[in-house]
Every structure is written in structure tokens, then in C-alpha cells.
Design a protein around this motif. Sequence first.
Motif, PDB file in Angstrom:
ATOM      1  N   ALA A 403       0.833  -1.206   0.000  1.00 15.89           N
ATOM      2  CA  ALA A 403       0.000   0.000   0.000  1.00 15.89           C
ATOM      3  C   ALA A 403       0.868   1.257   0.000  1.00 15.89           C
ATOM      4  O   ALA A 403       0.595   2.224  -0.716  1.00 15.89           O
ATOM      5  N   LYS A 404       1.948   1.230   0.815  1.00 14.44           N
ATOM      6  CA  LYS A 404       2.798   2.406   0.881  1.00 14.44           C
ATOM      7  C   LYS A 404       3.518   2.633  -0.449  1.00 14.44           C
ATOM      8  O   LYS A 404       3.659   3.773  -0.906  1.00 14.44           O
ATOM      9  N   GLY A 405       3.949   1.530  -1.083  1.00 12.62           N
ATOM     10  CA  GLY A 405       4.604   1.669  -2.379  1.00 12.62           C
ATOM     11  C   GLY A 405       3.663   2.198  -3.442  1.00 12.62           C
ATOM     12  O   GLY A 405       4.023   3.048  -4.268  1.00 12.62           O
ATOM     13  N   THR A 406       2.416   1.690  -3.422  1.00  8.81           N
ATOM     14  CA  THR A 406       1.423   2.170  -4.399  1.00  8.81           C
ATOM     15  C   THR A 406       1.142   3.657  -4.197  1.00  8.81           C
ATOM     16  O   THR A 406       1.026   4.436  -5.156  1.00  8.81           O
ATOM     17  N   TYR A 407       1.052   4.064  -2.932  1.00 12.40           N
ATOM     18  CA  TYR A 407       0.779   5.474  -2.656  1.00 12.40           C
ATOM     19  C   TYR A 407       1.901   6.369  -3.165  1.00 12.40           C
ATOM     20  O   TYR A 407       1.650   7.454  -3.714  1.00 12.40           O
ATOM     21  N   LYS A 408       3.149   5.923  -2.993  1.00 13.14           N
ATOM     22  CA  LYS A 408       4.261   6.743  -3.453  1.00 13.14           C
ATOM     23  C   LYS A 408       4.221   6.934  -4.963  1.00 13.14           C
ATOM     24  O   LYS A 408       4.629   7.979  -5.484  1.00 13.14           O
ATOM     25  N   GLU A 409       3.740   5.906  -5.663  1.00 20.13           N
ATOM     26  CA  GLU A 409       3.665   6.014  -7.116  1.00 20.13           C
ATOM     27  C   GLU A 409       2.619   7.025  -7.572  1.00 20.13           C
ATOM     28  O   GLU A 409       2.789   7.696  -8.590  1.00 20.13           O
ATOM     29  N   VAL A 410       1.500   7.136  -6.858  1.00 19.27           N
ATOM     30  CA  VAL A 410       0.419   8.046  -7.287  1.00 19.27           C
ATOM     31  C   VAL A 410       0.388   9.319  -6.463  1.00 19.27           C
ATOM     32  O   VAL A 410      -0.499  10.164  -6.660  1.00 19.27           O
ATOM     33  N   GLN A 411       1.332   9.462  -5.529  1.00 20.81           N
ATOM     34  CA  GLN A 411       1.305  10.629  -4.631  1.00 20.81           C
ATOM     35  C   GLN A 411       1.423  11.937  -5.409  1.00 20.81           C
ATOM     36  O   GLN A 411       0.776  12.930  -5.085  1.00 20.81           O
ATOM     37  N   GLN A 412       2.219  11.938  -6.483  1.00 24.74           N
ATOM     38  CA  GLN A 412       2.408  13.170  -7.252  1.00 24.74           C
ATOM     39  C   GLN A 412       1.105  13.611  -7.904  1.00 24.74           C
ATOM     40  O   GLN A 412       0.787  14.812  -7.935  1.00 24.74           O
ATOM     41  N   ALA A 413       0.339  12.615  -8.379  1.00 27.17           N
ATOM     42  CA  ALA A 413      -0.950  12.965  -8.984  1.00 27.17           C
ATOM     43  C   ALA A 413      -1.904  13.513  -7.940  1.00 27.17           C
ATOM     44  O   ALA A 413      -2.640  14.476  -8.179  1.00 27.17           O
ATOM     45  N   PHE A 414      -1.884  12.872  -6.729  1.00 30.04           N
ATOM     46  CA  PHE A 414      -2.741  13.369  -5.648  1.00 30.04           C
ATOM     47  C   PHE A 414      -2.352  14.792  -5.257  1.00 30.04           C
ATOM     48  O   PHE A 414      -3.209  15.657  -5.031  1.00 30.04           O
ATOM     49  N   ALA A 415      -1.034  15.028  -5.162  1.00 32.24           N
ATOM     50  CA  ALA A 415      -0.567  16.339  -4.724  1.00 32.24           C
ATOM     51  C   ALA A 415      -0.866  17.427  -5.748  1.00 32.24           C
ATOM     52  O   ALA A 415      -0.988  18.613  -5.400  1.00 32.24           O
TER      53      ALA A 415
END
Length: 600
Positions: A403-415
Motif C-alpha cells: 500500500a505504501k509503495g502504491t501510494y508513493k507512485e500516485v502521490q504526485q498525482a494526488f498532490a
Amino acid sequence: MIAVMTAIVLVVPTFLVSATTQNQSPDEKPQGDGSYSEKHEVVYATLDSSGNQESMYIVNNFNIEKTGKIIDYGPYTSVQNLTNLYELKKDGNKVELIADEDQFYYEGTIKNKQLPWNIDVNYQLDGKGIAARELVGQDGHVTIHIKTEANRKTGHEYYNNYLLQITVPLSTDHFSNIEAPDGTVATSGKNKQVTFTVMPEKDGNFTVEADAKQFEMDGIQINAMPSSMSIDSPDTGEMTSDMKSLSDATSEVNNGVGDLKNGISELANGIQDLQSGYKDYQNGINQLSVRSSEIINGSKQIQGALNEINGSLSSESGNMNVGNLKELQQGLYKMADGLKQTENGLNELNTNYQQAYQALDGAINEIPEHQITQEQIKKLYQSGADQKVIDQLVETYKSARKAKGTYKEVQQAFAAVPSTLDSVTGSLSEMRTNLRAMADELGKGLEQMDVAKSIQQLQNGLSQLSSNYEAFHSGLVKYTDGVSQLAHSYGDLHGGMTQLANGAHDLEDGAQELHNGTAELAQSTSDLPDEMQNEIDQMINEFDKSDFEPTSFVSPKNEKVETVQFVIKTENIKPNEEETKEPETKENKSFWDKLLDLFR
């Protein structure tokens, strides 16, 4: 003749001395009461081949302090002096004896007096039970079972304090391949002796197996004596030190598992908050995705209205009257108000999104960055903890990492979403401002009555606004398409978060169960060194009977009893002597012949 005379010289004085002793007058006996320092009793009992008691007699021994008359007690049926020729007087259970030496022995026969142990012996030939007498002369594989237990019809004084030594004599002429799992097989001449030991307060259950050839054997002998050996306490310093290390290590393991449980609990709470934030974020994304179509439709309407107004102004600029211009002014104000509402909606959406995103980001960041190696996981499996709990721990650890790895991948889009929303609302605010400025300028133009010039300016402004708005509308469409794709992809992510939350909950329960187990283990081992020492002391005390003071087996009236021993023997299992004994030729011999036989 020389031999005969020598025999007479040797034998006649003996006869004279014996006759003299036997005919001693009462005056020559020791006078008065005697005394003794201690008494010893040896109980001799014979059993049949199955262990049933047949007969019993006791040999009493006194260490004489003062010669004279001594009183002893016992329910004897008959007594026999084994020391001198003085007659023993028996009156009921009272025995009167005259001691004139340092050691005095007499024997008493007892009937109906039971031994302190029940002894059972049974036999098998080739796996089938058989009576002992039927074994005589047989060939085959013989099994002898010997059992001992306390005789509940007697007191447990001897059972609790006496050690039994059971000896089974086996002649190598008749037995081979001897096996005794719980015994010691020793060589005695050409014979073998199987010895078993029964500790105090214990029952015996032993087996002897052998291959027999023309079966016959001497009786089984059982000696019972006080377990008077004093056992020194062993040096347990090194062992207790190791146990202390084990206890300390167990306590550290429990503390570590406690920290692990607390960390997993925090992780579970963080994942729970993360799931809640994800839910709010999902609702916001879904609302944004749903309202995207409304925004696009509204934007299309705005674009159409601008185009229509621009076209109307271009085609009817010459025919435009003041009333139409005022309606246009009001229309611009309404358009500005509509943009304001859209702007407010996007600002509210941006606020909710940022709150959800912050909750999501904080929860994800609370997931520890610990790297657990396969070697550490393997050691955890080998620690003896519940395998199911360890499986849950490993599964949850992997899900959390994923989950943490997946979040890091899409974090830029979220931000990027808040800044995009800010850009959109900024553009809407700018357009709203421009529309109001246009409406205000139109109003001023109407006041100055320079309609043509104002319309021309308005037309130029609307033309520029319409052209810019078309580019804005294209960007808005791309943005809403991205929001729609994000909302669709977020469903999979949210499903994974739900699974992660459930796994974290199971992991927390498993960690609690594991901590309960290690806490119980730590508590049970905290006093392990002392408990081990206590067990050793208790075991030593159990077999140390050095302080045992025996009482008379024959009568409680007897005093100064130092030792009581038992010699028990089963009957021999052999062919009848009458069947094997050769008939003797009866001879009539004279006294001299019998006397000369002593020297032949």
C-alpha cells in the motif's frame, strides 16, 4: 586305631562340655535383669512361585550391655534360641531370654503376619500365560512379570521408607538372550543375575525375557532395607545461571513482543484512520467526478453564451438600442454570479480534498519503514509462536508495504489536484472579474450615451473573452477527464486499503494473542531457577531417608530397634527332588562307623 583314639580324644571333651553346659544349674546362669543397647530384626519370608506368602520367621539380634534376663515381644507361634542353651520362655506375646554374651540371637516363627508389600509374579511361554510348575522342563521364549505395590492392609511405614532390591537368578545352562529393559544384568560365575530397584513410595513393574532350554530356576529374592543413603545436593550453579539467562531472554522476548504489539496497534489505528481518510477522499473524488460533467456543461453554456453574445454584437451592432444593452449588462452580471457559484463550489471541493489528502498522507506516512528480512521471518517461525499469528503478521506486513509503495507512485498525482483546482478557480475568478468589469464598463458607457463606442469596446472584449474561454474550456475538459480516471483507479486502491485495514485488525488480534502467550511464558519462567532448585531439593528429600527411625515389625512394645530388614524369596521352580533323587541304600552303621565317617 590311632585314628579312632584321636577321634575319641577330640569328641569326648566336646560331649562333656555340651552336657555340662546343658545341665548348668540355675545358680550358674546370669542373675538379675540384663539390658541391651540396640536391637536388629531380620524378617525372612518365603513365597510361592506367584508371590503369595507362605511362611515367615524373624531373627532377632541384641547388642548386650549387661548380661541377664531380657524381655522381648512378638506374636510368635514358636521360638528358638540361636546363641546359648538356655531355654526361652514364651508367655503369649512375651518372650523371656537369658543373655550371657555380647551378641544374642533368637528366632521366632510367625503366622498370619502380612508383608508391607504385595508381590505378584506371573509367567508366559511364547506369549501365553502359564503356571510356574508347568514351565519346568519346557523350551521357548519365557517372559517373567514382577509387580510390587503397597499392601493396604498394613501401614505404609516400610513402603514409604524402604528400598526394594529384586534379584532374578538365571542359570546360563537354561537361559540365553536375556533382556531386562529396566534392570541390570550382571554375571555371577556361570550364571546371570537380573537386578531391579524399587524406590521408596513407588510401585514396581518389571519384565525379564529370555530363551529357555529345559526351564528351571532358583527362587526370586527380594531384599528390603531402609533407603538410608544421604544424597548431597548437586552443584547447580551453572545450570541455574543458564536458566536465569533463559528466563531473562524470555522476559526480553515478551517485552519485544509487547513493543511489537503496540507498534502493530498503532499501525492498525493509522490504517483505520487511513481507511477513513481514504473514504472521505473517495467521496470527494467521486463527487468531483460526478460534478465534472456539470462543470463541463456549465462551461459549454458559458462558451455558447459568449459566442452568441459576440455574434449578436457583431451582427446587430448598428441596431443595438439601450434597452438591449441593459439586458446584456444584466446577463453579464448573472454570468459573473454563476461563475462565482462555480468558484465557491470548486473552493469547497478543494478544501475537502485537501483535508482528505492530508489524512491519507499522514496515515500512509505512519506506516513504519521497517525492513524485515526473510531470515528474521524464519527465526520468528522457529521461535515456537503460533504459526497462524505469524502468517497474519507476515501477510499484513507485505500488504502494508504494498500500500505504501502504491501510494508513493500516485502521490504526485494526488498532490497536483489542489494546485489544479486553485488554477481553475483562479481562472473562473478572473473571468468573473472580467465579466463584471465588462458589465460595469457597459453601464458607464450607457450613462455617457456613447453607445457605439461602448458597444465596440464590449464587442472587442467579448470577442477576446470568447477566444480565451475556448482554450480554458479545453483545459477544463482534460482536467475532468483526469479526475474521472483518478476516481475509477481509486476504487482498486480503496479496495486494497480495505483489505489492508482488515488484515491490520487481524494482525492486531494476533499480536495480542502472541503477547499473551509470551507474557504467560515469561511469567512461568521468571521463577524457573528457584523452581528448578526446589524440584531438585524436593527430589533429594523424597529419596533421602537418612533420618528414618524404624519401629519393630513384630511388636510396638519392642524398644531400641535400630534396623529392620526383609529377606523375601519365592520358591524354586525345579523338578521335584523325589523324582531326580537316586534311592539310597540303607545301611546299619554302628556309632564307631559313623564317627569314623567324619574323618574319611
